[in-house]
Scaffold this motif. Sequence first.
Motif, PDB file in Angstrom:
ATOM      1  N   ALA A 122     -11.084  19.438 -26.011  1.00  0.00           N
ATOM      2  CA  ALA A 122     -12.113  18.871 -25.197  1.00  0.00           C
ATOM      3  C   ALA A 122     -11.917  17.264 -25.017  1.00  0.00           C
ATOM      4  CB  ALA A 122     -13.342  19.178 -25.517  1.00  0.00           C
ATOM      5  N   PRO A 123     -12.032  16.687 -23.976  1.00  0.00           N
ATOM      6  CA  PRO A 123     -11.740  15.175 -24.135  1.00  0.00           C
ATOM      7  C   PRO A 123     -13.003  14.475 -24.374  1.00  0.00           C
ATOM      8  CG  PRO A 123     -12.169  15.975 -21.715  1.00  0.00           C
ATOM      9  CD  PRO A 123     -11.961  17.265 -22.603  1.00  0.00           C
ATOM     10  N   ASP A 124     -12.869  13.133 -24.961  1.00  0.00           N
ATOM     11  CA  ASP A 124     -14.086  12.603 -25.361  1.00  0.00           C
ATOM     12  C   ASP A 124     -14.601  11.764 -24.048  1.00  0.00           C
ATOM     13  OD1 ASP A 124     -16.129  10.582 -26.483  1.00  0.00           O
ATOM     14  OD2 ASP A 124     -14.579   9.703 -27.794  1.00  0.00           O
ATOM     15  N   LEU A 125     -15.715  12.394 -23.570  1.00  0.00           N
ATOM     16  CA  LEU A 125     -16.320  11.781 -22.492  1.00  0.00           C
ATOM     17  C   LEU A 125     -16.952  10.371 -22.352  1.00  0.00           C
ATOM     18  CD1 LEU A 125     -18.191  15.152 -20.677  1.00  0.00           C
ATOM     19  CD2 LEU A 125     -15.848  14.166 -20.498  1.00  0.00           C
ATOM     20  N   SER A 126     -17.334   9.824 -23.547  1.00  0.00           N
ATOM     21  CA  SER A 126     -17.831   8.500 -23.889  1.00  0.00           C
ATOM     22  C   SER A 126     -16.744   7.326 -23.528  1.00  0.00           C
ATOM     23  CB  SER A 126     -18.248   8.427 -25.294  1.00  0.00           C
ATOM     24  OG  SER A 126     -17.200   8.431 -26.074  1.00  0.00           O
ATOM     25  N   THR A 127     -15.424   7.852 -23.469  1.00  0.00           N
ATOM     26  CA  THR A 127     -14.302   7.034 -23.454  1.00  0.00           C
ATOM     27  C   THR A 127     -13.669   7.027 -21.958  1.00  0.00           C
ATOM     28  OG1 THR A 127     -12.526   8.357 -23.868  1.00  0.00           O
ATOM     29  CG2 THR A 127     -13.585   7.113 -25.736  1.00  0.00           C
ATOM     30  N   LEU A 128     -14.529   7.525 -21.133  1.00  0.00           N
ATOM     31  CA  LEU A 128     -13.768   7.797 -19.635  1.00  0.00           C
ATOM     32  C   LEU A 128     -14.069   6.391 -18.963  1.00  0.00           C
ATOM     33  CD1 LEU A 128     -14.883  11.351 -18.368  1.00  0.00           C
ATOM     34  CD2 LEU A 128     -12.579  10.668 -19.454  1.00  0.00           C
ATOM     35  N   LYS A 129     -13.159   5.892 -18.173  1.00  0.00           N
ATOM     36  CA  LYS A 129     -13.260   4.910 -17.055  1.00  0.00           C
ATOM     37  C   LYS A 129     -13.172   5.231 -15.791  1.00  0.00           C
ATOM     38  CE  LYS A 129     -11.063   1.524 -20.360  1.00  0.00           C
ATOM     39  NZ  LYS A 129     -12.247   0.989 -20.632  1.00  0.00           N
ATOM     40  N   TYR A 130     -13.959   4.832 -14.773  1.00  0.00           N
ATOM     41  CA  TYR A 130     -14.197   5.213 -13.544  1.00  0.00           C
ATOM     42  C   TYR A 130     -13.770   4.216 -12.502  1.00  0.00           C
ATOM     43  CZ  TYR A 130     -17.006   9.236 -15.502  1.00  0.00           C
ATOM     44  OH  TYR A 130     -17.330  10.206 -16.092  1.00  0.00           O
ATOM     45  N   GLY A 131     -13.283   4.746 -11.392  1.00  0.00           N
ATOM     46  CA  GLY A 131     -12.823   3.827 -10.202  1.00  0.00           C
ATOM     47  C   GLY A 131     -14.273   3.544  -9.337  1.00  0.00           C
ATOM     48  N   LYS A 132     -13.637   3.181  -8.327  1.00  0.00           N
ATOM     49  CA  LYS A 132     -15.080   2.965  -7.211  1.00  0.00           C
ATOM     50  C   LYS A 132     -15.280   4.391  -6.560  1.00  0.00           C
ATOM     51  CE  LYS A 132     -15.605   0.271  -2.821  1.00  0.00           C
ATOM     52  NZ  LYS A 132     -14.950  -0.519  -1.951  1.00  0.00           N
ATOM     53  N   PRO A 133     -16.632   4.554  -6.613  1.00  0.00           N
ATOM     54  CA  PRO A 133     -17.238   5.653  -5.938  1.00  0.00           C
ATOM     55  C   PRO A 133     -16.833   5.736  -4.311  1.00  0.00           C
ATOM     56  CG  PRO A 133     -19.028   4.412  -6.997  1.00  0.00           C
ATOM     57  CD  PRO A 133     -17.757   3.701  -7.060  1.00  0.00           C
ATOM     58  N   ILE A 134     -16.563   7.079  -3.893  1.00  0.00           N
ATOM     59  CA  ILE A 134     -16.144   7.265  -2.539  1.00  0.00           C
ATOM     60  C   ILE A 134     -17.213   8.404  -1.878  1.00  0.00           C
ATOM     61  CG2 ILE A 134     -14.404   8.553  -1.182  1.00  0.00           C
ATOM     62  CD1 ILE A 134     -12.115   8.115  -3.597  1.00  0.00           C
ATOM     63  N   LYS A 135     -17.719   8.017  -0.930  1.00  0.00           N
ATOM     64  CA  LYS A 135     -18.802   8.604  -0.324  1.00  0.00           C
ATOM     65  C   LYS A 135     -18.011   9.725   0.757  1.00  0.00           C
ATOM     66  CE  LYS A 135     -23.034   7.901   2.169  1.00  0.00           C
ATOM     67  NZ  LYS A 135     -23.991   6.991   2.916  1.00  0.00           N
ATOM     68  N   LEU A 136     -18.213  10.890   0.411  1.00  0.00           N
ATOM     69  CA  LEU A 136     -17.274  11.980   1.074  1.00  0.00           C
ATOM     70  C   LEU A 136     -17.971  12.309   2.351  1.00  0.00           C
ATOM     71  CD1 LEU A 136     -16.282  14.192  -2.126  1.00  0.00           C
ATOM     72  CD2 LEU A 136     -15.067  12.360  -0.996  1.00  0.00           C
ATOM     73  N   PHE A 137     -19.263  12.253   2.359  1.00  0.00           N
ATOM     74  CA  PHE A 137     -20.117  12.826   3.730  1.00  0.00           C
ATOM     75  C   PHE A 137     -20.801  11.248   4.166  1.00  0.00           C
ATOM     76  CE2 PHE A 137     -24.122  14.728   5.272  1.00  0.00           C
ATOM     77  CZ  PHE A 137     -23.638  15.082   6.510  1.00  0.00           C
ATOM     78  N   ASN A 138     -20.580  11.074   5.500  1.00  0.00           N
ATOM     79  CA  ASN A 138     -21.106   9.883   5.895  1.00  0.00           C
ATOM     80  C   ASN A 138     -22.814  10.011   6.682  1.00  0.00           C
ATOM     81  OD1 ASN A 138     -20.770  11.027   8.422  1.00  0.00           O
ATOM     82  ND2 ASN A 138     -18.877   9.835   8.944  1.00  0.00           N
ATOM     83  N   GLY A 139     -22.944  11.499   6.680  1.00  0.00           N
ATOM     84  CA  GLY A 139     -24.576  11.806   7.262  1.00  0.00           C
ATOM     85  C   GLY A 139     -24.289  11.660   8.716  1.00  0.00           C
ATOM     86  N   LYS A 140     -23.398  11.299   9.699  1.00  0.00           N
ATOM     87  CA  LYS A 140     -23.411  11.252  10.733  1.00  0.00           C
ATOM     88  C   LYS A 140     -22.501  12.502  11.421  1.00  0.00           C
ATOM     89  CE  LYS A 140     -24.055   6.232  10.693  1.00  0.00           C
ATOM     90  NZ  LYS A 140     -23.411   4.997  10.899  1.00  0.00           N
ATOM     91  N   ASN A 141     -21.141  12.714  10.834  1.00  0.00           N
ATOM     92  CA  ASN A 141     -20.284  13.546  11.331  1.00  0.00           C
ATOM     93  C   ASN A 141     -19.559  14.151  10.271  1.00  0.00           C
ATOM     94  OD1 ASN A 141     -18.076  11.473  10.916  1.00  0.00           O
ATOM     95  ND2 ASN A 141     -19.066  10.521  12.710  1.00  0.00           N
ATOM     96  N   LEU A 142     -18.506  15.020  10.696  1.00  0.00           N
ATOM     97  CA  LEU A 142     -17.690  15.648   9.776  1.00  0.00           C
ATOM     98  C   LEU A 142     -16.177  14.830   9.661  1.00  0.00           C
ATOM     99  CD1 LEU A 142     -18.351  19.544  10.310  1.00  0.00           C
ATOM    100  CD2 LEU A 142     -19.427  18.072   8.780  1.00  0.00           C
ATOM    101  N   ASP A 143     -16.413  13.718   9.956  1.00  0.00           N
ATOM    102  CA  ASP A 143     -15.084  12.976   9.624  1.00  0.00           C
ATOM    103  C   ASP A 143     -14.720  12.821   8.174  1.00  0.00           C
ATOM    104  OD1 ASP A 143     -15.170  12.244  12.129  1.00  0.00           O
ATOM    105  OD2 ASP A 143     -15.637  10.131  11.987  1.00  0.00           O
ATOM    106  N   GLY A 144     -13.460  13.343   7.866  1.00  0.00           N
ATOM    107  CA  GLY A 144     -12.817  13.443   6.550  1.00  0.00           C
ATOM    108  C   GLY A 144     -12.982  14.893   6.118  1.00  0.00           C
TER     109      GLY A 144
END
Length: 342
Positions: free
Chosen positions: A148-170
């Motif tokens: 199992a990986p050590d989750l405390s050492t993870l590094k994250y990138g920029k969050p991606i909003k997958l749903f814009n709340g307006k349409n199904l683009d993407g």
Amino acid sequence: MKKLPVLLMAFLCVIFSASATTTNSSYEPENTFIGSWTIDVVGGGVSWLKVHEKQGVLDAELLWIGGSVLPVSDVYLVDENTLIVTRTSEVELKTTSGKERTHTRTWTMRITKRNDAIAGTMTGPTWEAVGENISFFTGTRMPAIGAAPDLSTLKYGKPIKLFNGKNLDGWRTIDPNSPNGFKVVNGTMQNDPVQPENGEHIYYGNLRTDQEFEDFNLKLEVNVPKRNNSGVYLKGIYEIQVVDSYGLELDSHYMGALYSRVTPSVHAEKPAGEWQSLDITLVDRHVTVILNGKKIIDNAPAEGPTGGAISSDVFAPGPIYLQGDHGNVAYRNIVLTPIIKK
């Protein structure tokens, strides 16, 4: 029966001819099938097989395209490169008089191995119990899943909003020919697979992101009406179950479970019709699930694909996909944050 691709046909001819030898009943071949295998079924579908020994007896578990991971009825070696697996289940069939009776059906896999590749057939009766169905497949050995990986050492990138709340683009249906039951209503992504009062059942499509991802953290909110069912697939391979299971016993088929593989450790569901939060981390083939603020799966190994997977390659990037062929459900605030690998 669908025509086989030329390369697959050639591979099958080579390995089957290589295995066509007389079997000596006193011969005890080395079992090189031990381990896990991902399987691609010709014509579509992902399966998985795990072969192991239990107290000196050969055993196996099988996932065949959809549904659950199930124990097999029998598994045995013909020779060091040929394995037979049988799967038996009971189904309800109507007799000519219109009455239902329980009928036992058996499907047989004949698997031939060449190094770390396999090919073979799955043979059994059709669902209508008229004639025989033969499916062809190929597969590869899965590497060990590792620690199992050590989750405390993870590094994250920029969050991606997958749903814009307006349409199904993407987003798009996995099968472009399937009808889409998803639509945007008041800033939420709602699935309403309406069926005709009379006429044939409509098989609605599953919805996937255009983008594909490697390891990540996924946060979303979901609302499941009473007796309804959906699912969130990670990389198009692993289903996190979404279902109205409030008040039921813990099970690997209920809310927040890694479907048919990992059972939640505690109850965290809310009653049907309430918004619920899912916080899911997938890294190095391990899954963590936090449901409504409670950790219910803690860095558990994902041994292989779940039913309905669209890819057998557990190392390749893949989409997020939402089941649309089951029932009513609504999603909102879907945000994915990539994990940065060194």
